[in-house]
Write a protein that holds these residues in place. Sequence first.
Motif, PDB file in Angstrom:
ATOM      1  N   ASP A 229    -134.274 -18.412 -29.172  1.00 58.95           N
ATOM      2  CA  ASP A 229    -133.343 -17.315 -29.450  1.00 58.95           C
ATOM      3  C   ASP A 229    -132.333 -17.158 -28.320  1.00 58.95           C
ATOM      4  O   ASP A 229    -131.141 -16.894 -28.553  1.00 58.95           O
ATOM      5  CB  ASP A 229    -134.105 -15.994 -29.616  1.00 58.95           C
ATOM      6  CG  ASP A 229    -134.860 -15.920 -30.924  1.00 58.95           C
ATOM      7  OD1 ASP A 229    -134.586 -16.749 -31.811  1.00 58.95           O
ATOM      8  OD2 ASP A 229    -135.726 -15.032 -31.062  1.00 58.95           O
ATOM      9  N   LEU A 230    -132.806 -17.276 -27.089  1.00 59.26           N
ATOM     10  CA  LEU A 230    -131.910 -17.157 -25.936  1.00 59.26           C
ATOM     11  C   LEU A 230    -130.849 -18.260 -25.974  1.00 59.26           C
ATOM     12  O   LEU A 230    -129.666 -18.000 -25.722  1.00 59.26           O
ATOM     13  CB  LEU A 230    -132.725 -17.232 -24.640  1.00 59.26           C
ATOM     14  CG  LEU A 230    -131.956 -16.999 -23.329  1.00 59.26           C
ATOM     15  CD1 LEU A 230    -132.881 -16.383 -22.271  1.00 59.26           C
ATOM     16  CD2 LEU A 230    -131.375 -18.306 -22.773  1.00 59.26           C
ATOM     17  N   ILE A 231    -131.286 -19.467 -26.283  1.00 59.78           N
ATOM     18  CA  ILE A 231    -130.341 -20.587 -26.361  1.00 59.78           C
ATOM     19  C   ILE A 231    -129.315 -20.342 -27.457  1.00 59.78           C
ATOM     20  O   ILE A 231    -128.106 -20.540 -27.268  1.00 59.78           O
ATOM     21  CB  ILE A 231    -131.107 -21.907 -26.601  1.00 59.78           C
ATOM     22  CG1 ILE A 231    -131.925 -22.276 -25.354  1.00 59.78           C
ATOM     23  CG2 ILE A 231    -130.150 -23.038 -26.980  1.00 59.78           C
ATOM     24  CD1 ILE A 231    -132.856 -23.455 -25.549  1.00 59.78           C
ATOM     25  N   GLU A 232    -129.778 -19.874 -28.620  1.00 60.37           N
ATOM     26  CA  GLU A 232    -128.866 -19.602 -29.737  1.00 60.37           C
ATOM     27  C   GLU A 232    -127.873 -18.499 -29.387  1.00 60.37           C
ATOM     28  O   GLU A 232    -126.677 -18.601 -29.708  1.00 60.37           O
ATOM     29  CB  GLU A 232    -129.672 -19.204 -30.976  1.00 60.37           C
ATOM     30  CG  GLU A 232    -128.818 -18.964 -32.203  1.00 60.37           C
ATOM     31  CD  GLU A 232    -129.629 -18.626 -33.435  1.00 60.37           C
ATOM     32  OE1 GLU A 232    -129.057 -18.061 -34.397  1.00 60.37           O
ATOM     33  OE2 GLU A 232    -130.851 -18.902 -33.439  1.00 60.37           O
ATOM     34  N   SER A 233    -128.336 -17.441 -28.731  1.00 57.94           N
ATOM     35  CA  SER A 233    -127.450 -16.339 -28.356  1.00 57.94           C
ATOM     36  C   SER A 233    -126.414 -16.789 -27.329  1.00 57.94           C
ATOM     37  O   SER A 233    -125.259 -16.370 -27.363  1.00 57.94           O
ATOM     38  CB  SER A 233    -128.271 -15.168 -27.795  1.00 57.94           C
ATOM     39  OG  SER A 233    -129.090 -14.593 -28.791  1.00 57.94           O
ATOM     40  N   THR A 234    -126.835 -17.633 -26.411  1.00 55.52           N
ATOM     41  CA  THR A 234    -125.904 -18.153 -25.402  1.00 55.52           C
ATOM     42  C   THR A 234    -124.835 -19.024 -26.052  1.00 55.52           C
ATOM     43  O   THR A 234    -123.646 -18.943 -25.704  1.00 55.52           O
ATOM     44  CB  THR A 234    -126.666 -18.956 -24.329  1.00 55.52           C
ATOM     45  OG1 THR A 234    -127.705 -18.162 -23.772  1.00 55.52           O
ATOM     46  CG2 THR A 234    -125.721 -19.396 -23.214  1.00 55.52           C
ATOM     47  N   GLN A 235    -125.253 -19.852 -27.001  1.00 56.12           N
ATOM     48  CA  GLN A 235    -124.297 -20.679 -27.728  1.00 56.12           C
ATOM     49  C   GLN A 235    -123.323 -19.809 -28.528  1.00 56.12           C
ATOM     50  O   GLN A 235    -122.128 -20.122 -28.628  1.00 56.12           O
ATOM     51  CB  GLN A 235    -125.044 -21.630 -28.671  1.00 56.12           C
ATOM     52  CG  GLN A 235    -125.823 -22.723 -27.958  1.00 56.12           C
ATOM     53  CD  GLN A 235    -126.664 -23.549 -28.918  1.00 56.12           C
ATOM     54  OE1 GLN A 235    -127.273 -23.014 -29.849  1.00 56.12           O
ATOM     55  NE2 GLN A 235    -126.712 -24.847 -28.699  1.00 56.12           N
ATOM     56  N   ASP A 236    -123.832 -18.723 -29.094  1.00 54.51           N
ATOM     57  CA  ASP A 236    -122.989 -17.813 -29.879  1.00 54.51           C
ATOM     58  C   ASP A 236    -121.889 -17.220 -29.003  1.00 54.51           C
ATOM     59  O   ASP A 236    -120.721 -17.156 -29.397  1.00 54.51           O
ATOM     60  CB  ASP A 236    -123.849 -16.699 -30.475  1.00 54.51           C
ATOM     61  CG  ASP A 236    -123.045 -15.761 -31.355  1.00 54.51           C
ATOM     62  OD1 ASP A 236    -122.505 -16.221 -32.377  1.00 54.51           O
ATOM     63  OD2 ASP A 236    -122.948 -14.565 -31.020  1.00 54.51           O
ATOM     64  N   ILE A 237    -122.259 -16.794 -27.799  1.00 53.95           N
ATOM     65  CA  ILE A 237    -121.260 -16.245 -26.880  1.00 53.95           C
ATOM     66  C   ILE A 237    -120.231 -17.309 -26.517  1.00 53.95           C
ATOM     67  O   ILE A 237    -119.021 -17.064 -26.535  1.00 53.95           O
ATOM     68  CB  ILE A 237    -121.933 -15.694 -25.607  1.00 53.95           C
ATOM     69  CG1 ILE A 237    -122.714 -14.421 -25.926  1.00 53.95           C
ATOM     70  CG2 ILE A 237    -120.883 -15.411 -24.525  1.00 53.95           C
ATOM     71  CD1 ILE A 237    -123.465 -13.843 -24.743  1.00 53.95           C
ATOM     72  N   GLY A 238    -120.718 -18.502 -26.185  1.00 55.90           N
ATOM     73  CA  GLY A 238    -119.807 -19.581 -25.814  1.00 55.90           C
ATOM     74  C   GLY A 238    -118.806 -19.899 -26.908  1.00 55.90           C
ATOM     75  O   GLY A 238    -117.615 -20.127 -26.644  1.00 55.90           O
ATOM     76  N   ARG A 239    -119.264 -19.880 -28.161  1.00 57.08           N
ATOM     77  CA  ARG A 239    -118.374 -20.169 -29.286  1.00 57.08           C
ATOM     78  C   ARG A 239    -117.346 -19.057 -29.467  1.00 57.08           C
ATOM     79  O   ARG A 239    -116.175 -19.314 -29.742  1.00 57.08           O
ATOM     80  CB  ARG A 239    -119.204 -20.326 -30.566  1.00 57.08           C
ATOM     81  CG  ARG A 239    -118.374 -20.539 -31.814  1.00 57.08           C
ATOM     82  CD  ARG A 239    -119.256 -20.677 -33.038  1.00 57.08           C
ATOM     83  NE  ARG A 239    -120.004 -19.456 -33.310  1.00 57.08           N
ATOM     84  CZ  ARG A 239    -119.503 -18.408 -33.944  1.00 57.08           C
ATOM     85  NH1 ARG A 239    -118.233 -18.405 -34.326  1.00 57.08           N
ATOM     86  NH2 ARG A 239    -120.249 -17.352 -34.181  1.00 57.08           N
ATOM     87  N   ARG A 240    -117.788 -17.815 -29.307  1.00 53.00           N
ATOM     88  CA  ARG A 240    -116.907 -16.679 -29.570  1.00 53.00           C
ATOM     89  C   ARG A 240    -115.837 -16.487 -28.488  1.00 53.00           C
ATOM     90  O   ARG A 240    -114.763 -15.954 -28.780  1.00 53.00           O
ATOM     91  CB  ARG A 240    -117.734 -15.404 -29.729  1.00 53.00           C
ATOM     92  CG  ARG A 240    -118.546 -15.379 -31.008  1.00 53.00           C
ATOM     93  CD  ARG A 240    -119.372 -14.119 -31.161  1.00 53.00           C
ATOM     94  NE  ARG A 240    -120.150 -14.160 -32.388  1.00 53.00           N
ATOM     95  CZ  ARG A 240    -119.683 -13.832 -33.598  1.00 53.00           C
ATOM     96  NH1 ARG A 240    -118.431 -13.400 -33.706  1.00 53.00           N
ATOM     97  NH2 ARG A 240    -120.442 -13.911 -34.671  1.00 53.00           N
ATOM     98  N   VAL A 241    -116.123 -16.878 -27.267  1.00 51.37           N
ATOM     99  CA  VAL A 241    -115.140 -16.666 -26.194  1.00 51.37           C
ATOM    100  C   VAL A 241    -114.216 -17.861 -26.017  1.00 51.37           C
ATOM    101  O   VAL A 241    -113.246 -17.788 -25.268  1.00 51.37           O
ATOM    102  CB  VAL A 241    -115.828 -16.350 -24.845  1.00 51.37           C
ATOM    103  CG1 VAL A 241    -116.707 -15.122 -24.967  1.00 51.37           C
ATOM    104  CG2 VAL A 241    -116.644 -17.542 -24.337  1.00 51.37           C
TER     105      VAL A 241
END
Length: 331
Positions: A229-241
Amino acid sequence: MNPEYRKDVRILYGDANTGMRHLYKQALSGAGFTQQREFDSLNGFTDLLAVARPDIILMDVTLPGGDACATIRALRHGLVGSNPFLPVIFTTWEAEQALVRRIADSGADDVLVKPLNTRTLIERIEVIANARKPFVVTADYIGPDRRKAVDRGSSIIPLITVPNPLRAKLHGEEIDAQAAQQAFAAAQAQVQSLRLRQSAFRIAFVAQQVVPAYRQGKVDDGVRALLGDLIESTQDIGRRVLDTELAHVAKLCDPLLSTARQIASSHATAAQPENSKQLDLLQTLAEAVLAFFNPDKQASALAQEVASAVERFRTRQAARAANAAGLSSRG
């Protein structure tokens, strides 16, 4: 509502069964919805959205060519199509609890159980047009608010009123393209901001549990799932910014993602000094990401919020385990 205005609404409907698509066509045409487009699988769905430009989507949950629930979840998260706020109605022959839960978690507006009748279908379309639920954004969900009014209580989760051209068309209102674009951009910006904060909180929430577990050598499937979940959330932030004024946050996300992946792949504990350093870095970076997206809050207040969330999570887990044990003993 004047049925005459239904001719301006673009409806996209999908079903693998030719007979069902024919029934939809007849029902919708008979009700005055003449702008229709059909599909029989999820293959090429993204391209179809761009061509059809629907005001509402009606689709069977068992469409071949992919996972329909995952597709709509991707739509809500901005990974499919250009409009994450499109109204979506799922159809299904089976109303099993697990499936209905998956449909709700995807961010769909509604689910209809087959066989359908014309009246029910038209009523649901009009309900979504006239009384569409506001959107909410949480750590793992973007979509219409699924809670009943009585359950919202004193919740601080913001409600987002999303653009709904379907309503304007069914009421015969002239759509101001510039105003519509501004409303769309404002809703997107609100979702983006809330999602970034939620993902940052999720990262800190997970780190607060994963790091101690690895230090104590108590790593099980649940801990590994949390790290995922942490990895997925980090990827989500990276994609959004990406390509935004917040792109510099990648200086935090890149090493956080790399560290989390190293820990996940090595199944490390804190027994070795180098592994202990990785865990220290994971915790530090998680706290830094949380602080970055919450500049208005003190570090101590953020830490307390995370600790409280972890405590609530563990309490729920314990209650579920106790309930499961009770059911097992009675069985």
